[in-house]
Scaffold this motif. Structure first.
Motif, PDB file in Angstrom:
ATOM      1  N   SER A  93       0.072 -35.463   8.727  1.00 31.91           N
ATOM      2  CA  SER A  93      -0.554 -36.497   9.560  1.00 31.91           C
ATOM      3  C   SER A  93      -0.382 -37.906   8.986  1.00 31.91           C
ATOM      4  N   ASP A 111      -5.244 -40.512   8.811  1.00 33.77           N
ATOM      5  CA  ASP A 111      -5.305 -39.181   9.398  1.00 33.77           C
ATOM      6  C   ASP A 111      -6.688 -39.048  10.031  1.00 33.77           C
ATOM      7  N   PRO A 112      -6.910 -38.051  10.897  1.00 32.13           N
ATOM      8  CA  PRO A 112      -8.171 -37.998  11.659  1.00 32.13           C
ATOM      9  C   PRO A 112      -9.423 -37.918  10.788  1.00 32.13           C
ATOM     10  N   ASN A 149      -1.348 -37.086  13.516  1.00 33.46           N
ATOM     11  CA  ASN A 149      -1.826 -35.698  13.565  1.00 33.46           C
ATOM     12  C   ASN A 149      -0.775 -34.777  12.957  1.00 33.46           C
ATOM     13  N   SER A 194       0.625 -38.858  17.665  1.00 36.55           N
ATOM     14  CA  SER A 194      -0.185 -39.949  17.108  1.00 36.55           C
ATOM     15  C   SER A 194      -0.965 -40.611  18.234  1.00 36.55           C
TER      16      SER A 194
END
Ligand code: 5RP
Length: 226
Positions: free
Chosen positions: A3, A117-118, A215, A220
Motif C-alpha cells: 500500500s 496506507d489506510p 491499498n 488508490s
C-alpha cells in the motif's frame, strides 16, 4: 506492490517538468522518491528540496538534482508521509524525526500531497500516534515539566538507554500522548510552540491539499481538501 508503494508511485505522477519538488521523509516517502528518480532517469527535469539528510542521500543516489530554499523559496509540490490524517486532512507527523524540516518545506509549498496506507486515517488526531515535539536540548526539562503538568505523558525519544535521538538539526524529540485525543489541533499547535525551547511540533494544520491512500490490492484513493 504494498500500500505504501502504491501511494508513493501514484503521487509521483503529479510531478511535472521543471517543478521544484519537496521530498518527504519516511518509508512511504521513500517509495515516492524512488518513483520520481525513475522518471528523472527517463528525462524528467526537476529540482528537489529534501526534508532530511536521509532523503537527500537517497535523492543523490538516484541522480535527482537538489536545490535549497535559499535558491528556490517557492516549492511547487511536496510529497510526504504522515503518522495520522484526520477527515479535515490535518496531520500528525514526525515519528521519523524529520518534522521540523518537513514543516518548513510544507510551509513553502503550493501543493502538499500526503501519501499514506489506510492505517493512518483516524477520526481524531492523537488517538493512535504520539505527538513528537522537537526541542532545543538545553530546554528539555522545562518542556517536559510543561507537558507533564498537562498530563501529556512526555517521553524523551532514545536510540539507546543512555543516548537520546538527535534530529538533523541537533535537537531532541519529546513524544507525548493525549489520553482523550486532540480536540483543537490549531490551539494545541500554538500552545506547544509557545513553550520556550520548543522548536516545532508534529501537528500540521491546514497544510495539506491532497491525500493519496494506497491499498494493498494496487488501488488508490485521492482525498482533496474541500
Ligand atoms: C517523518 C515523518 C513520516 O512522514 C511519518 O513518520 C510517516 O512515516 P512512514 O511513511 O515510514 O510510515 O513524518 O518525520
Amino acid at each position: 506492490m504494498n500500500s505504501k508503494e502504491v501511494a508513493g508511485c501514484r503521487a509521483a505522477e503529479f510531478v511535472e517538468e521543471r517543478m521544484v519538488v519537496g521530498l518527504g521523509t519516511g518509508s512511504t516517502a521513500e517509495f515516492a522518491i524512488r518513483a520520481i528518480g525513475q522518471r528523472v532517469g527517463a528525462g524528467l527535469a526537476i529540482s528537489a528540496i529534501p526534508t532530511s539528510e536521509a532523503s537527500a542521500a537517497l535523492a543523490r543516489e538516484l541522480n535527482i538534482d537538489l536545490t535549497t530554499l535559499e535558491a528556490n523559496p517557492h516549492v511547487d509540490l511536496t510529497i510526504d508521509g504522515a503518522d495520522e490524517v484526520d477527515p479535515e486532512l490535518n496531520l500528525i507527523k514526525g515519528l521519523g524525526g524529520a518534522l521540523l524540516r518537513e514543516k518548513i518545506v510544507a510551509a513553502a509549498t503550493a501543493y502538499q500531497i500526503i501519501i499514506i496506507d489506510p492505517s493512518k486515517q483516524v477520526d481524531q488526531l492523537g488517538t493512535q500516534a504520539p505527538l513528537p515535539i522537537e526541542v532545543v536540548p538545553f530546554s528539555k526539562s522545562l518542556v517536559v515539566r510543561h507537558l507533564a503538568e498537562q498530563e501529556l505523558n512526555p517521553v524523551l525519544r532514545m536510540v539507546a538507554p543512555d543516548q537520546p535521538f538527535i534530529t538533523d538539526n541537533g535537537n531532541f524529540i519529546i513524544d507525548c500522548s493525549f489520553p482523550a485525543g486532540i480536540a483543537d489541533a490549531d490551539g494545541t499547535d500554538s500552545w506547544l510552540n509557545s513553550i520556550p525551547g520548543v522548536v516545532e511540533n508534529g501537528l500540521f494544520v491546514d497544510m495539506t491539499h491532497l491525500v493519496v491512500v494506497g491499498n494493498d490490492d494496487g488501488s488508490s484513493q485521492l482525498i482533496e481538501r474541500t
